[in-house]
Design an enzyme around this catalytic site. Structure first.
Site, PDB file in Angstrom:
ATOM      1  N   LYS A  11       1.099  49.434  26.046  1.00 38.97           N
ATOM      2  CA  LYS A  11       0.590  48.389  26.230  1.00 38.97           C
ATOM      3  C   LYS A  11       0.811  47.369  25.447  1.00 38.97           C
ATOM      4  O   LYS A  11       1.611  47.395  24.446  1.00 38.97           O
ATOM      5  CB  LYS A  11      -1.164  48.595  26.124  1.00 38.97           C
ATOM      6  CG  LYS A  11      -1.660  49.025  24.785  1.00 38.97           C
ATOM      7  CD  LYS A  11      -1.913  47.859  23.875  1.00 38.97           C
ATOM      8  CE  LYS A  11      -2.578  48.529  22.418  1.00 38.97           C
ATOM      9  NZ  LYS A  11      -1.895  47.686  21.484  1.00 38.97           N
ATOM     10  N   GLY A 117       2.881  49.186  17.787  1.00 35.89           N
ATOM     11  CA  GLY A 117       1.883  48.520  18.341  1.00 35.89           C
ATOM     12  C   GLY A 117       1.671  48.407  19.571  1.00 35.89           C
ATOM     13  O   GLY A 117       1.030  47.608  20.530  1.00 35.89           O
ATOM     14  N   ASP A 155      -7.761  53.332  21.010  1.00 33.84           N
ATOM     15  CA  ASP A 155      -7.244  52.626  22.165  1.00 33.84           C
ATOM     16  C   ASP A 155      -7.227  53.765  23.180  1.00 33.84           C
ATOM     17  O   ASP A 155      -6.856  53.560  24.443  1.00 33.84           O
ATOM     18  CB  ASP A 155      -5.863  52.317  21.842  1.00 33.84           C
ATOM     19  CG  ASP A 155      -5.542  51.195  20.956  1.00 33.84           C
ATOM     20  OD1 ASP A 155      -6.657  50.343  21.138  1.00 33.84           O
ATOM     21  OD2 ASP A 155      -4.710  50.757  20.465  1.00 33.84           O
TER      22      ASP A 155
HETATM   23  O1  C5P Z   1      -8.547  55.037  16.059  1.00 35.67           O
HETATM   24  P1  C5P Z   1      -7.020  55.011  15.545  1.00 35.67           P
HETATM   25  O2  C5P Z   1      -6.749  56.227  14.849  1.00 35.67           O
HETATM   26  O3  C5P Z   1      -5.931  54.691  16.578  1.00 35.67           O
HETATM   27  O4  C5P Z   1      -6.987  53.688  14.734  1.00 35.67           O
HETATM   28  C1  C5P Z   1      -6.062  53.764  13.603  1.00 35.67           C
HETATM   29  C2  C5P Z   1      -6.694  52.910  12.317  1.00 35.67           C
HETATM   30  O5  C5P Z   1      -6.723  51.632  12.696  1.00 35.67           O
HETATM   31  C3  C5P Z   1      -7.858  53.005  11.945  1.00 35.67           C
HETATM   32  O6  C5P Z   1      -7.922  54.240  10.902  1.00 35.67           O
HETATM   33  C4  C5P Z   1      -8.481  51.807  11.181  1.00 35.67           C
HETATM   34  O7  C5P Z   1      -7.903  51.743   9.999  1.00 35.67           O
HETATM   35  C5  C5P Z   1      -7.889  50.891  12.100  1.00 35.67           C
HETATM   36  N1  C5P Z   1      -8.772  50.545  13.128  1.00 35.67           N
HETATM   37  C6  C5P Z   1      -9.647  49.562  12.658  1.00 35.67           C
HETATM   38  N2  C5P Z   1     -10.425  49.073  13.653  1.00 35.67           N
HETATM   39  C7  C5P Z   1     -10.210  49.234  15.180  1.00 35.67           C
HETATM   40  C8  C5P Z   1      -9.370  50.317  15.500  1.00 35.67           C
HETATM   41  C9  C5P Z   1      -8.298  50.771  14.470  1.00 35.67           C
HETATM   42  O8  C5P Z   1      -9.768  49.176  11.760  1.00 35.67           O
HETATM   43  N3  C5P Z   1     -11.059  48.866  16.151  1.00 35.67           N
END
Ligand code: C5P
Length: 304
Positions: A11, A117, A155
């Site tokens: 994405k 990303g 995501d």
């Molecule tokens: O949920 P995921 O493991 O993909 O997120 C990775 C990191 O991205 C989280 O640990 C956080 O630091 C940051 N994040 C965030 N706010 C979000 C999504 C991700 O701060 N909405």
């Protein structure tokens, strides 16, 4: 069914705004998500003995610039083939919950840039939730998969859905949008890997000087207005990433110089995508960016 194959699409974010930081450290976001035609491929095969086996292979199909030494340079190896991989954890989560006695052998063919990303890991995770659900006929619907997916990554619920969507909350509150207006995309990943938590940690939500017009972006998509989309491209994580990874800014400048109609960093970076109305111009720009050495992987692709 003994075996099945699923594609996991990458994405980009046409818009990414951060509204506030929550007590649990996550950020409340408003994002316009779009899947693009760059995908990993996962094959799931039932195994009579219990347990999970995961094999990761690299495919350079679809890269316009696979540097010869890329696969030997260590760059292609950060994808674990054990429990550290979200694919493994997704399979484990569903197989434990449903008490599956058999095992599964998963082959993951990687094409999506890693730590880029582009939600490659989340998309592989989502494809695994879909794949295991189908392979063992668990009967979970999309919402039931999303409830489980968000535990593995913010995501993942979007990746289970795909297409064009507005994502709010931490990314799990989804509103499907009509398809993005047709265009050509050049996606370029510099030779640096960027950690999402690191970029979010650098973000100063309260000090942001500008916020992208996410509502306007959604409206432009609804009107199939590509110029409206291009005018509203914006990602607040650029303010956090570019000071640490100046190559992202350099790549953006290069695409602008080459006549891109719009250009933006995707997600937490460092991948940059450029929008072109002309396919010929997109290929020409990809070719020129290749020669600058600013990118390790370059794709010419389209929204899907
Ligand atoms: O949920 P995921 O493991 O993909 O997120 C990775 C990191 O991205 C989280 O640990 C956080 O630091 C940051 N994040 C965030 N706010 C979000 C999504 C991700 O701060 N909405």
């Amino acid at each position: 069914m003994d075996q099945l194959t699923r594609k996991a699409y990458a994405k980009i974010n046409l818009g990414l705004d951060a509204l506030k930081k929550r007590a649990d450290g996550y950020h409340e976001l408003a994002m316009v998500m779009q899947t693009v035609d760059i995908c990993d491929e996962l094959t799931f095969a039932v195994k009579e003995t219990p347990g999970i086996e995961l094999y990761v292979e690299w495919s350079k199909d679809g890269w316009t610039e696979p540097p010869d030494d890329f696969l030997n340079a260590g760059e292609a190896q950060p994808v674990p083939s054990d429990r550290k991989n979200l694919v493994w954890r997704a399979a484990e989560l569903l197989m434990n919950e449903f008490g599956i006695k058999k095992g599964v052998k998963i082959t993951l063919k990687k094409r999506i840039p890693v730590a880029a990303g582009m939600a490659g890991g989340s998309s592989d995770c989502a494809a695994t939730l879909h794949g295991i659900n189908e392979l063992f006929e668990l009967g979970l619907n999309l919402h039931e998969l999303q409830v489980r997916g968000v535990k593995l990554g913010a995501d993942v619920p979007y990746c289970l859905l795909g297409g064009t969507a507005l994502a709010e909350g931490i990314g799990e509150i989804l509103t499907p949008l009509s398809p993005m207006p047709e265009c050509h995309l050049v996606v370029a990943k510099p030779a640096v890997s960027v950690s999402t938590p690191f970029v979010f940690k650098q973000l100063r939500v309260n000090e942001l000087e500008a916020h992208p017009d996410i509502a306007g972006m959604c409206a432009a998509i609804g009107e199939n207005n590509l110029d409206g989309v291009i005018d509203r491209l914006g990602n607040v994580l650029e303010t956090a990433a570019i000071p640490h990874f100046p190559v992202v800014g350099d790549l953006k400048e290069e695409f602008k110089r080459l006549g891109a109609d719009g250009v933006l960093m995707s997600g937490s970076g460092p991948t940059v995508f450029a929008i072109f109305k002309s396919e010929k111009q997109a290929w020409a720009a990809a070719d020129k960016v290749k020669k600058t050495g600013l990118a390790a992987q370059i794709f010419v692709t389209k929204p899907v």
